[in-house]
Design a protein around this motif. Structure first.
Motif, PDB file in Angstrom:
ATOM      1  N   THR A 450       0.832  -1.202   0.000  1.00  0.00           N
ATOM      2  CA  THR A 450       0.000   0.000   0.000  1.00  0.00           C
ATOM      3  C   THR A 450       0.866   1.250   0.000  1.00  0.00           C
ATOM      4  O   THR A 450       1.741   1.390   0.858  1.00  0.00           O
ATOM      5  N   PRO A 451       0.628   2.172  -0.942  1.00  0.00           N
ATOM      6  CA  PRO A 451       1.329   3.458  -0.888  1.00  0.00           C
ATOM      7  C   PRO A 451       0.551   4.431   0.000  1.00  0.00           C
ATOM      8  O   PRO A 451      -0.600   4.770  -0.301  1.00  0.00           O
ATOM      9  N   ASP A 452       1.143   4.861   1.082  1.00  0.00           N
ATOM     10  CA  ASP A 452       0.473   5.760   2.027  1.00  0.00           C
ATOM     11  C   ASP A 452       0.956   7.188   1.764  1.00  0.00           C
ATOM     12  O   ASP A 452       2.079   7.557   2.114  1.00  0.00           O
ATOM     13  N   ILE A 453       0.094   7.985   1.108  1.00  0.00           N
ATOM     14  CA  ILE A 453       0.413   9.383   0.823  1.00  0.00           C
ATOM     15  C   ILE A 453       0.213  10.189   2.095  1.00  0.00           C
ATOM     16  O   ILE A 453      -0.875  10.201   2.673  1.00  0.00           O
ATOM     17  N   LYS A 454       1.257  10.873   2.548  1.00  0.00           N
ATOM     18  CA  LYS A 454       1.202  11.580   3.831  1.00  0.00           C
ATOM     19  C   LYS A 454       1.657  13.031   3.651  1.00  0.00           C
ATOM     20  O   LYS A 454       2.466  13.343   2.773  1.00  0.00           O
ATOM     21  N   ASN A 455       1.107  13.881   4.505  1.00  0.00           N
ATOM     22  CA  ASN A 455       1.509  15.290   4.598  1.00  0.00           C
ATOM     23  C   ASN A 455       1.496  16.027   3.260  1.00  0.00           C
ATOM     24  O   ASN A 455       2.469  16.692   2.899  1.00  0.00           O
ATOM     25  N   PRO A 456       0.417  15.914   2.471  1.00  0.00           N
ATOM     26  CA  PRO A 456       0.377  16.704   1.229  1.00  0.00           C
ATOM     27  C   PRO A 456       0.290  18.197   1.559  1.00  0.00           C
ATOM     28  O   PRO A 456      -0.527  18.610   2.384  1.00  0.00           O
ATOM     29  N   ASN A 457       1.127  18.986   0.928  1.00  0.00           N
ATOM     30  CA  ASN A 457       1.176  20.425   1.200  1.00  0.00           C
ATOM     31  C   ASN A 457       1.034  21.175  -0.118  1.00  0.00           C
ATOM     32  O   ASN A 457       2.029  21.412  -0.819  1.00  0.00           O
ATOM     33  N   PRO A 458      -0.208  21.548  -0.489  1.00  0.00           N
ATOM     34  CA  PRO A 458      -0.411  22.236  -1.770  1.00  0.00           C
ATOM     35  C   PRO A 458       0.313  23.578  -1.843  1.00  0.00           C
ATOM     36  O   PRO A 458       0.693  24.009  -2.939  1.00  0.00           O
ATOM     37  N   ASN A 459       0.493  24.241  -0.712  1.00  0.00           N
ATOM     38  CA  ASN A 459       1.143  25.558  -0.732  1.00  0.00           C
ATOM     39  C   ASN A 459       2.628  25.448  -1.053  1.00  0.00           C
ATOM     40  O   ASN A 459       3.168  26.226  -1.840  1.00  0.00           O
ATOM     41  N   GLU A 460       3.295  24.465  -0.437  1.00  0.00           N
ATOM     42  CA  GLU A 460       4.721  24.289  -0.691  1.00  0.00           C
ATOM     43  C   GLU A 460       5.000  23.328  -1.837  1.00  0.00           C
ATOM     44  O   GLU A 460       6.136  23.248  -2.317  1.00  0.00           O
ATOM     45  N   GLY A 461       3.986  22.591  -2.259  1.00  0.00           N
ATOM     46  CA  GLY A 461       4.180  21.653  -3.361  1.00  0.00           C
ATOM     47  C   GLY A 461       5.009  20.440  -2.964  1.00  0.00           C
ATOM     48  O   GLY A 461       5.861  19.987  -3.738  1.00  0.00           O
ATOM     49  N   THR A 462       4.765  19.873  -1.768  1.00  0.00           N
ATOM     50  CA  THR A 462       5.505  18.694  -1.304  1.00  0.00           C
ATOM     51  C   THR A 462       4.535  17.629  -0.812  1.00  0.00           C
ATOM     52  O   THR A 462       3.396  17.917  -0.454  1.00  0.00           O
ATOM     53  N   VAL A 463       5.041  16.398  -0.791  1.00  0.00           N
ATOM     54  CA  VAL A 463       4.240  15.277  -0.319  1.00  0.00           C
ATOM     55  C   VAL A 463       5.192  14.191   0.169  1.00  0.00           C
ATOM     56  O   VAL A 463       6.301  14.031  -0.364  1.00  0.00           O
ATOM     57  N   ASP A 464       4.803  13.463   1.211  1.00  0.00           N
ATOM     58  CA  ASP A 464       5.564  12.313   1.704  1.00  0.00           C
ATOM     59  C   ASP A 464       4.846  11.044   1.266  1.00  0.00           C
ATOM     60  O   ASP A 464       3.620  11.032   1.082  1.00  0.00           O
ATOM     61  N   ILE A 465       5.604   9.982   1.113  1.00  0.00           N
ATOM     62  CA  ILE A 465       4.988   8.693   0.769  1.00  0.00           C
ATOM     63  C   ILE A 465       5.695   7.594   1.542  1.00  0.00           C
ATOM     64  O   ILE A 465       6.923   7.590   1.675  1.00  0.00           O
ATOM     65  N   ASN A 466       4.904   6.684   2.084  1.00  0.00           N
ATOM     66  CA  ASN A 466       5.428   5.528   2.811  1.00  0.00           C
ATOM     67  C   ASN A 466       4.829   4.266   2.188  1.00  0.00           C
ATOM     68  O   ASN A 466       3.607   4.143   2.080  1.00  0.00           O
ATOM     69  N   TYR A 467       5.690   3.366   1.745  1.00  0.00           N
ATOM     70  CA  TYR A 467       5.223   2.106   1.174  1.00  0.00           C
ATOM     71  C   TYR A 467       5.106   1.079   2.303  1.00  0.00           C
ATOM     72  O   TYR A 467       6.100   0.712   2.929  1.00  0.00           O
ATOM     73  N   VAL A 468       3.876   0.647   2.548  1.00  0.00           N
ATOM     74  CA  VAL A 468       3.615  -0.317   3.616  1.00  0.00           C
ATOM     75  C   VAL A 468       3.599  -1.713   2.998  1.00  0.00           C
ATOM     76  O   VAL A 468       2.828  -1.987   2.076  1.00  0.00           O
ATOM     77  N   VAL A 469       4.478  -2.598   3.485  1.00  0.00           N
ATOM     78  CA  VAL A 469       4.575  -3.955   2.958  1.00  0.00           C
ATOM     79  C   VAL A 469       4.351  -4.951   4.086  1.00  0.00           C
ATOM     80  O   VAL A 469       4.441  -4.623   5.267  1.00  0.00           O
ATOM     81  N   LYS A 470       4.058  -6.162   3.686  1.00  0.00           N
ATOM     82  CA  LYS A 470       3.873  -7.247   4.646  1.00  0.00           C
ATOM     83  C   LYS A 470       4.726  -8.424   4.204  1.00  0.00           C
ATOM     84  O   LYS A 470       4.526  -8.959   3.114  1.00  0.00           O
ATOM     85  N   GLU A 471       5.685  -8.798   5.047  1.00  0.00           N
ATOM     86  CA  GLU A 471       6.594  -9.887   4.699  1.00  0.00           C
ATOM     87  C   GLU A 471       5.823 -11.199   4.536  1.00  0.00           C
ATOM     88  O   GLU A 471       4.864 -11.465   5.251  1.00  0.00           O
ATOM     89  N   THR A 472       6.274 -12.001   3.576  1.00  0.00           N
ATOM     90  CA  THR A 472       5.719 -13.337   3.402  1.00  0.00           C
ATOM     91  C   THR A 472       6.877 -14.308   3.302  1.00  0.00           C
ATOM     92  O   THR A 472       8.021 -13.908   3.079  1.00  0.00           O
ATOM     93  N   GLY A 473       6.603 -15.583   3.474  1.00  0.00           N
ATOM     94  CA  GLY A 473       7.675 -16.574   3.429  1.00  0.00           C
ATOM     95  C   GLY A 473       8.350 -16.589   2.076  1.00  0.00           C
ATOM     96  O   GLY A 473       7.692 -16.738   1.048  1.00  0.00           O
ATOM     97  N   SER A 474       9.670 -16.422   2.047  1.00  0.00           N
ATOM     98  CA  SER A 474      10.394 -16.396   0.779  1.00  0.00           C
ATOM     99  C   SER A 474      11.284 -17.612   0.596  1.00  0.00           C
ATOM    100  O   SER A 474      11.816 -17.835  -0.480  1.00  0.00           O
ATOM    101  N   SER A 475      11.464 -18.404   1.623  1.00  0.00           N
ATOM    102  CA  SER A 475      12.235 -19.638   1.515  1.00  0.00           C
ATOM    103  C   SER A 475      11.271 -20.807   1.382  1.00  0.00           C
ATOM    104  O   SER A 475      10.165 -20.785   1.915  1.00  0.00           O
ATOM    105  N   GLN A 476      11.717 -21.827   0.661  1.00  0.00           N
ATOM    106  CA  GLN A 476      10.836 -22.949   0.393  1.00  0.00           C
ATOM    107  C   GLN A 476      11.544 -24.260   0.646  1.00  0.00           C
ATOM    108  O   GLN A 476      12.740 -24.402   0.375  1.00  0.00           O
ATOM    109  N   ILE A 477      10.789 -25.199   1.191  1.00  0.00           N
ATOM    110  CA  ILE A 477      11.193 -26.598   1.169  1.00  0.00           C
ATOM    111  C   ILE A 477      10.578 -27.165  -0.097  1.00  0.00           C
ATOM    112  O   ILE A 477       9.352 -27.236  -0.226  1.00  0.00           O
ATOM    113  N   GLU A 478      11.395 -27.517  -1.050  1.00  0.00           N
ATOM    114  CA  GLU A 478      10.867 -27.910  -2.357  1.00  0.00           C
ATOM    115  C   GLU A 478      10.549 -29.392  -2.360  1.00  0.00           C
ATOM    116  O   GLU A 478      11.419 -30.236  -2.190  1.00  0.00           O
ATOM    117  N   LEU A 479       9.292 -29.702  -2.552  1.00  0.00           N
ATOM    118  CA  LEU A 479       8.831 -31.067  -2.700  1.00  0.00           C
ATOM    119  C   LEU A 479       8.108 -31.148  -4.030  1.00  0.00           C
ATOM    120  O   LEU A 479       7.054 -30.560  -4.198  1.00  0.00           O
TER     121      LEU A 479
END
Length: 886
Positions: A450-479
C-alpha cells in the motif's frame, strides 16, 4: 434517611421507557442518564420538602460502599467511577451523573444504582449498587447443520465467557438474517433466547438458544420491464449481473434474490441507458410479486427519457497542456452520443490506476493537487455543451520516501526497487510501477502493498509517501513429484529466495538462515528409479549493488541408468553421466522500455557414456562436450502479483548457440555421412556376414563419436503469455499463451544432435535430464507421448486458460482454472503444420503456499488420438503438479 439516584426505576413507566431507549444506542443511553437525574430530582425530598436544582448543596463524600451482584472488587468499581472519599460533590448535580455514565460506558454492567445512605452535616455517604452483565455459559443452535454451527459461533464471537448484551443479541440476529438473505433465503427468521443459569457460582451466567429458520430459497421466476422501447427486456436483464431469472442451462449464476445486489443491478440498468445517450433515464418503480409456487417475479418500470449528444467541449483553467492535446486524450467529439460514464472514465478512471485519462496525464507529471470537474453548461435541443474545469495547482515533489513492514528484508533491497525519490517530481505512474516491482520480488504479499500518501502540502508543493509492505515466506522446502520419464519423479530441495551470503559467517544471522539481501540460493536432489540429479545454484539480482544486473551460476551432476526392457528395471551397470556448469548475466534495459531484460549465459556440459547403448546415438562408450552460449530477450510487465497476475504480458525469445566447429576443424562431414550411410546399409543387409555387420556397427559408432565429440547446434524458442481481466476488477483472468521451439544444425551433413530436444505431452515435469531437453506441458495426454522416443526438433503449442481466485491471502493463494490447449511436435519443416494440433480441455486448481511452492491438479480430456495408439478409449488424464512454476 436514604436517598436514591437510580438509573433504573422499575416502578416508573417513564423509567421503563428510558431503559428501552438505552438498549438501542449510546445516544439513547446518554438521554437515559439525563432523564434519570431529572427523575432523581423529582423524587429527592427531605422531610416532605421537594429539593430543586436551585436548592442543590455541596457535600464532602464520607465513604462509598459497593453492593449488588458483581465479581469486581469494591476498590476497582469506586476507582473507575471517579468518586472517592473526601471529594466535594454537588447533590443534586453532575458529579454522580458522570460517575454513572462512566460505569455504564464500560459495558460491564446491566444495572447501576447510586444511593445516598445518610447525610451528616456537610458529609454524604454513598452506596453504588450494580449487577454484572451475564456471561455466556452454553449455546445451542437449532435449524442448521452441525458443520455450520462452529462458523456461526466464530463469526459472532459467541464463545463461553462472552458478555451477553442486548447489542450482542441484536448484532447476531441481524448478521444471520443478512447472511441468509445473501444466499437467497429471503424469508429467513432468527429467534434468540437467553436463560439464566442458577448455581452456586456468584458470576451471572446465561445459556443462549439460537433458533434459525432459513425457510426456502426464493428464486426469481421472471424479470419484466415496462416503459422500455430503446432496449428489449433481454438486453436490460443482461446488465443485471447478480439478479437473474430462472434458467436451467445457466450454471455460474443462480436465480436467487439478494436485495443489495438487486439494488446495484437497478443502477446498472440505468448505466446502460446513460452509456447510450439517455442521461435522464430512471427507475420509476419496481415491484416484488410473490407467486403461488413460492417464487417471485420482479416488475421494473423505467422512464427512458430522450437521446442526448455531446455539443461543444471546452477546457477552462489549463495552462500546462493545450486544448488540442487534452482533446486527443479525451477522445470525445461534438456530435457523439452522450455517455456520462465514458466521459468520467476519460477524465479519471478510478478502476485502472494506469489508465490513459486526463487526471493521470497531470498526476504522472507532478500535478498531484490538480482537480478536474466536468460541468454541463447547456442542454438545449438535447445537445449538451460541456466545460471541463481544471485547477492545476502547483507541481508536487516528494519530500520523504520511506518503507515500513520489512522486518526481514534489508532496506537497501527495497529502496533500490523504489522509483520515487526525495526531491523527485511526483508521478503516479512511478508509484504504480514501484508497487509492481515490490510485488515481483516475491518477498512481500503482493495484495497487501500500500502506498500511504502523507503530509500533502499544496502551498509548498511537497508530499511524503510511505510504502507499507507485509513480509511473506520467501524460503521454500521444495517437494516436487509426478510421473514422467518412465516412473515417479521426486525432488527434495531447499530454496532460499531472500538469502544474504555476506552474513553466512555470522552466527547471529541464522534465524534460521542469513536473510535479507534478496539473493537466491538453491540446493536440490532429484531422483527416480532411472536417474539421480544433484544441483546447486546461486544468483545475485544487483551485481555490485548499483544497477539491476543479475548474476547467476549453477553446478549440477546427473547419473542416468539404462532401461532394461526385459526386467523393466534400471540397469545400474550401464549409465549416462552428465556434469554441467553455467554462468549468466541478465541486465534490465531502458530501451525500448525498462520492462525489457537482456540475458546472456555460457554453459558447459560433459556427457560420459558407460556401456549406454540406445537408439539415441550409436556409440555406448565415449563422451560428448557441449559448450554453448545463450542469449535471450524478455519483457515482463505483468501486474503486481507474480502468482496471480491480473494484467500485462510476459514474453521471451531465446537463442542457444554452439561454436560452429565444422567451419574450421577440417573434418569432411559429407564424407563421414556417406561412409556412415554405407555402413548402415551393411548392417541391414541380411546377406552380409555377422562379422561384416559387427564391423559396420563399430565403424558407425566411431563416426558418431567423431560427430558428437563437440556438439554443434542452434536452438531458438519463443514463449508469450498475456493476462487480461474479462470484467474490470473482477479477478476473472483470461490467459492466452503461445510457444514455439526449433532445434537446427549448421551443417546438414553433420546432422541435428541427439541432445537439446523437445518432449511434448503431459504435466510438464520431468526436466530431470541435463542434456538440454525441454518437456512441454500439454494436458490431457500421457507424459511425452506426442514426441518420438528420442524427442523432436520442432514444436508449437497454443493454450487458453481462464482463472479465478478462491483466496489470495499470503498464507495460501488458491485459484481455480479451466483450459483449452493444443500442440504438436515434428522432426523437420517438411512435416510442420502449425494448425495440425493435438487438442485437449479440462479444469484444475492451484495452491501456492510460501513454504512449499505451487501445488496443483489438472483433469484433462483429449480430443485426438495419441500417435501410435489410435482409438484409445482412455480420454481423461489426471496430472499432479508439485513445485512446478506458473
Amino acid at each position: 434517611m436514604k436517598l436514591l439516584l437510580n438509573i433504573k426505576k422499575e416502578n416508573d413507566d417513564l423509567g421503563k421507557q428510558v431503559n428501552n431507549l438505552a438498549n438501542t444506542s449510546f445516544l439513547a443511553t446518554y438521554l437515559k442518564h439525563s432523564i434519570a437525574i431529572l427523575l432523581f430530582i423529582s423524587s429527592f425530598n427531605i422531610q416532605g420538602q421537594e429539593l430543586q436544582y436551585s436548592q442543590s448543596k455541596k457535600y464532602s463524600i464520607g465513604a462509598i460502599t459497593v453492593s449488588g451482584n458483581t465479581s469486581f472488587s469494591e476498590q476497582t468499581i469506586v476507582t473507575y467511577s471517579g468518586l472517592k472519599k473526601g471529594k466535594e460533590i454537588t447533590i443534586p448535580g453532575e458529579d454522580i451523573s458522570r460517575a454513572i455514565k462512566k460505569l455504564w460506558k464500560s459495558k460491564l454492567f446491566s444495572d447501576i444504582e447510586v444511593y445516598v445512605t445518610k447525610i451528616e452535616g456537610d458529609t454524604a455517604f454513598l452506596e453504588i449498587k450494580l449487577s454484572d452483565l451475564p456471561q455466556l455459559n452454553e449455546i445451542k443452535i437449532n435449524g442448521v447443520r452441525n458443520s455450520k454451527k462452529e462458523g456461526i459461533i466464530n463469526d459472532n464471537k459467541l464463545k463461553k465467557g462472552t458478555k451477553v448484551t442486548e447489542n450482542l443479541i441484536t448484532n447476531t440476529k441481524n448478521f444471520l438474517i443478512n447472511k441468509y438473505k445473501k444466499e437467497g433465503f429471503l424469508n429467513s427468521k432468527v429467534h434468540i433466547n437467553t436463560i439464566e443459569v442458577k448455581d452456586s457460582i456468584k458470576v451471572a451466567r446465561v445459556n443462549m438458544v439460537l433458533n434459525i429458520d432459513k425457510g426456502e430459497k426464493v428464486k426469481i421466476k421472471d424479470i419484466t420491464f415496462t416503459g422500455n422501447s430503446v432496449f428489449k427486456d433481454k438486453k436490460l436483464r443482461k446488465k443485471m449481473k447478480s439478479t437473474k431469472q430462472i434458467n436451467r442451462l445457466r450454471i455460474l449464476k443462480r436465480s436467487k434474490f439478494i436485495d443489495s445486489a438487486y439494488q446495484a443491478d437497478l443502477s446498472s440498468v440505468i448505466e446502460k441507458y446513460k452509456e447510450n445517450g439517455y442521461r435522464d433515464a430512471r427507475i420509476l418503480s419496481d415491484s416484488l410479486i410473490i407467486n403461488d409456487d413460492k417464487t417471485i417475479s420482479l416488475k421494473i418500470a423505467v422512464n427512458e427519457g430522450e437521446l442526448y449528444t455531446f455539443g461543444d467541449i471546452t477546457f477552462i483553467g489549463n495552462t500546462v497542456y493545450s486544448n488540442e492535446y487534452l482533446s486527443r486524450i479525451l477522445r470525445i467529439k461534438k456530435g457523439d452520443t452522450y455517455n456520462g460514464i465514458l466521459l468520467q472514465e476519460r477524465i479519471q478512471d478510478n478502476s485502472k490506476p494506469d489508465a490513459i485519462d486526463i487526471a493521470n496525464q497531470y498526476q504522472n507529471n507532478g500535478y498531484l493537487f490538480s482537480t478536474i470537474n466536468p460541468v454541463e453548461v447547456s442542454a438545449d435541443n438535447n445537445v449538451i455543451d460541456m466545460e471541463i474545469r481544471i485547477s492545476e495547482g502547483k507541481p508536487a515533489y516528494f519530500n520523504n520516501v520511506s518503507i515500513s513492514g520489512n522486518d526481514k528484508t534489508n532496506d537497501h533491497v527495497v529502496y533500490r526497487e523504489i522509483r520515487t525519490r526525495p526531491g523527485q517530481l511526483y508521478s503516479k505512474s512511478n508509484v504504480v510501477r514501484t508497487i509492481r516491482e515490490l510485488g515481483q520480488l516475491g518477498f512481500f504479499d503482493a495484495q497487501e502493498i500500500t502506498p500511504d500518501i502523507k503530509n500533502p502540502n499544496p502551498n509548498e508543493g511537497t508530499v511524503d509517501i510511505n510504502y507499507v509492505v507485509k513480509e511473506t515466506g520467501s524460503s521454500q522446502i521444495e517437494l516436487q513429484g509426478g510421473y514422467g520419464g518412465g516412473g515417479f519423479i521426486g525432488t527434495l530441495g531447499l530454496s532460499f529466495n531472500n538469502f544474504s551470503i555476506k552474513d553466512i559467517l555470522k552466527k547471529d544471522a541464522y534465524k534460521p538462515i542469513p536473510m535479507g539481501d534478496g539473493q537466491k540460493l538453491a540446493l536440490r536432489l532429484q531422483a527416480s528409479r532411472f536417474f539421480q540429479t544433484y544441483s546447486f545454484s546461486f544468483s545475485e539480482p544487483w551485481l555490485g549493488g548499483k544497477r539491476p544486473v543479475q548474476f547467476s551460476s549453477s553446478l549440477s551432476h546427473t547419473k542416468q541408468f539404462l532401461f532394461n526392457p526385459q526386467s523393466r528395471r534400471p540397469d545400474k551397470d550401464r549409465s549416462f553421466n552428465i556434469t554441467g556448469i553455467t554462468f549468466g548475466l541478465a541486465k534490465r534495459l531502458s530501451v525500448p522500455d525498462d520492462f525489457f531484460t537482456l540475458s546472456q549465459a555460457i554453459s558447459f556440459q560433459r556427457y560420459d557414456l558407460n556401456n549406454y547403448n540406445t537408439g539415441l546415438f550409436t556409440f555406448g562408450d565415449g563422451y560428448s562436450n557441449n559448450l554453448s552460449y545463450t542469449i535471450g530477450l524478455s519483457r515482463n510487465n505483468t501486474r503486481v502479483d507474480p502468482i496471480f497476475p491480473t494484467g500485462g504480458s510476459n514474453f521471451a525469445v531465446t537463442a542457444k548457440l554452439s561454436i560452429p566447429y565444422s567451419l574450421f576443424n577440417g573434418i569432411d562431414y559429407k564424407a563421414l555421412k556417406e561412409e556412415r550411410d554405407e555402413n548402415q546399409l551393411i548392417t541391414r543387409d541380411g546377406s552380409q556376414s555377422l562379422f561384416a555387420q559387427r564391423s559396420a556397427q563399430d565403424r558407425i559408432a566411431e563416426i558418431d563419436q567423431e560427430r558428437y565429440k563437440w556438439l554443434e547446434f542452434y536452438k531458438v524458442s519463443f514463449k508469450g503469455d498475456w493476462y487480461n481481466e474479462v470484467i474490470p476488477n473482477s479477478n476473472l483472468v483470461l490467459k492466452p499463451s503461445v510457444e514455439f521451439g526449433f532445434l537446427g544444425a549448421y551443417d546438414n551433413d553433420r546432422g541435428v544432435i541427439p541432445f537439446e530436444r523437445f518432449f511434448v505431452g503431459g504435466n510438464g515435469l520431468g526436466n530431470y535430464s541435463l542434456d538440454g531437453r525441454e518437456t512441454v506441458q500439454l494436458r490431457g495426454y500421457p507424459d511425452q507421448s506426442l514426441s518420438d522416443q528420442d524427442g523432436s526438433t520442432i514444436y508449437n503449442k497454443f493454450s487458453l486458460e481462464l482463472r479465478y481466485p478462491i483466496t489470495l491471502k499470503a498464507s495460501a493463494k488458491i485459484y481455480a482454472l479451466t483450459f483449452l490447449e493444443g500442440g504438436a511436435s515434428y522432426n523437420n519443416f517438411r512435416d510442420y503444420n502449425p494448425f495440425n494440433l493435438k487438442r485437449s480441455a479440462g479444469v484444475g486448481v492451484r495452491i501456492f503456499m510460501p513454504a512449499f511452492g505451487l501445488l496443483g491438479i489438472d483433469f484433462g480430456h483429449r480430443f485426438d488420438d495419441i500417435p501410435g495408439q489410435p482409438g484409445s478409449s482412455q480420454k481423461w488424464e489426471t496430472h499432479f503438479i508439485i513445485g512446478q512454476r506458473f
